[in-house]
Design a protein around this motif. Structure first.
Motif, PDB file in Angstrom:
ATOM      1  N   TYR A 140      -4.836  -1.614  -3.990  1.00 27.80           N
ATOM      2  CA  TYR A 140      -5.797  -1.582  -2.877  1.00 27.80           C
ATOM      3  C   TYR A 140      -6.879  -2.656  -3.015  1.00 27.80           C
ATOM      4  CZ  TYR A 140      -3.722   2.938  -1.690  1.00 27.80           C
ATOM      5  OH  TYR A 140      -2.856   3.939  -1.343  1.00 27.80           O
TER       6      TYR A 140
ATOM      7  N   GLY B 116      -6.674   4.207   1.615  1.00 28.60           N
ATOM      8  CA  GLY B 116      -6.258   4.335   0.222  1.00 28.60           C
ATOM      9  C   GLY B 116      -7.438   4.494  -0.716  1.00 28.60           C
TER      10      GLY B 116
ATOM     11  N   SER C 210       0.101   4.621  -2.098  1.00 29.37           N
ATOM     12  CA  SER C 210       0.000   6.000  -1.593  1.00 29.37           C
ATOM     13  C   SER C 210       0.810   6.964  -2.461  1.00 29.37           C
ATOM     14  CB  SER C 210       0.456   6.070  -0.133  1.00 29.37           C
ATOM     15  OG  SER C 210       1.860   5.977  -0.032  1.00 29.37           O
TER      16      SER C 210
ATOM     17  N   PRO D  81       0.803  -1.231   0.000  1.00 30.68           N
ATOM     18  CA  PRO D  81       0.000   0.000   0.000  1.00 30.68           C
ATOM     19  C   PRO D  81       0.837   1.284   0.000  1.00 30.68           C
ATOM     20  CG  PRO D  81      -0.913  -1.574   1.549  1.00 30.68           C
ATOM     21  CD  PRO D  81       0.359  -2.173   1.052  1.00 30.68           C
TER      22      PRO D  81
ATOM     23  N   ALA E 103      -3.041   2.609  -8.432  1.00 28.32           N
ATOM     24  CA  ALA E 103      -3.267   2.527  -6.983  1.00 28.32           C
ATOM     25  C   ALA E 103      -4.370   1.527  -6.659  1.00 28.32           C
ATOM     26  CB  ALA E 103      -3.617   3.906  -6.432  1.00 28.32           C
TER      27      ALA E 103
END
Length: 353
Positions: free
Chosen positions: A130, A145, A101, A97, A126
């Protein structure tokens, strides 16, 4: 004071001083002093590199990128984020993660610079992380997230996608104890977006659920709670539940007066909405009294040539004209009763999840 002690007693580039400089940098960034933040963070990074703390350096690079972004030094921000990406991939793996970010930060940067294709691409990168998290990652980290990516889609006006991501975050938070206040914040954010989409029933339901949780969480004296009440009141107006709207605006008024003061823009927006609903239920004198105060205050703060002041003065003139012939009043549409730009009051700035 801590940094002064380090200067007097420490050897140069100690890890303790680096940790305190990093914290000072974050404090300066939060206060809006981005130049000072950058100075402290760069010095902290140098000390960490000197002490072979590569795992921590990547996090500092992210903070340095944030400071550059705040200063609109976009190329330097990209360079700092790319360094963080390389380090995180080496120390944590491709699907951590922390990588997500950085992708979110880059997506935000490219959105701000008008490069929407690149921004969307980083959002998708991203989400790949996630939506299929590595084992052992705390669920709250994934939910955070998702809410961050949702905020960027909301900025790009892709509200349907933003809501879908918040719904996924809600499912995660609902399984984590002690997160009711966070859940309420997400539900309030969804209420804003449903309102902007014209889905007033879903907006009302989201705000209702959020406000119920905030009352239980003892957050019912915060400015955030007052803003949420105002937003729910607007949803009530759109559903023609005027009496409930009045109650919500009155409660919001009481809270925001205490938390923000009577001259704050959020408080003035509630006054304006309350004046409209008072007019709608026949409390003309109360509506005029409130609107006179709003007009006077906005003239003092914004000047007489401001368009917002103009709109309020026109509404006040209408009410004063009607007051001379109350018995023969004609019904006006609710759109003219409330603040001239209801979407101004439903912007997402009020809700930072």
């Amino acid at each position: 004071m801590a940094l002064d002690i380090h200067r007097e007693n420490s050897t140069p580039a100690s890890l303790e001083e680096a940790a305190d400089r990093r914290l000072m940098g974050l404090i300066c960034e939060t206060k809006g002093d981005h130049e000072a933040a950058l100075e402290h963070l760069v010095l902290a990074r140098m000390a960490m590199v000197a002490n072979s703390q590569e795992a921590e350096v990547a996090s500092v690079d992210c903070s340095i990128g944030d400071a550059y972004l705040s200063l609109s030094r976009y190329d330097e921000a990209v360079f700092a984020y790319q360094k963080a990406l390389t380090a995180f991939k080496t120390t944590k793996g491709e699907n951590h993660p922390a990588i997500g970010s950085v992708f979110v930060r880059l997506a935000d940067l490219y959105y701000r610079t008008g490069k929407l294709r690149e921004s969307t691409s980083y959002c998708e990168n991203a989400l790949r992380i996630y939506e299929k998290p590595m084992p052992g990652i705390p669920p709250e980290e994934i939910a955070t997230g998702l809410t961050d990516v949702s905020a960027i889609y909301e900025s790009m006006n892709d509200l349907d996608q933003a809501i879908k991501l918040l719904q996924k975050a809600l499912k995660i938070y609902n399984d984590v104890p002690g997160q009711q206040s966070t859940v309420a914040g997400i539900e309030a954010q969804m209420g804003v977006m449903y309102y902007m989409l014209g889905n007033y029933s879903e907006s009302y339901n989201s705000f209702s659920s959020a406000i119920s949780k905030l009352r239980i969480c003892r957050d019912k004296k915060s400015a955030f709670f007052g803003i949420a009440l105002n937003q729910m009141g607007l949803a009530c107006v759109q559903r023609y539940a005027i009496k409930e709207a009045v109650e919500l605006f009155e409660e919001a008024k009481s809270i925001l007066e205490q938390e923000c003061g009577p001259y704050h823009p959020d408080t003035l927006s509630v006054y304006s909405n309350l004046a409209g609903t008072y007019d709608a239920i026949g409390r003309l004198d109360d509506a005029i009294e409130i609107l006179e105060y709003v007009v006077q205050t906005r003239e003092e703060k914004l000047g007489t040539a401001n368009s917002e002041v103009d709109d309020e003065k026109k509404r006040l003139a209408e009410l004063l004209k009607e007051a001379g012939r109350v018995e023969s009043r004609k019904a006006r549409s609710l759109e003219t009763l409330l603040d001239a730009n209801p979407h101004h009051n439903s912007k997402a700035e009020g809700f930072k999840v």
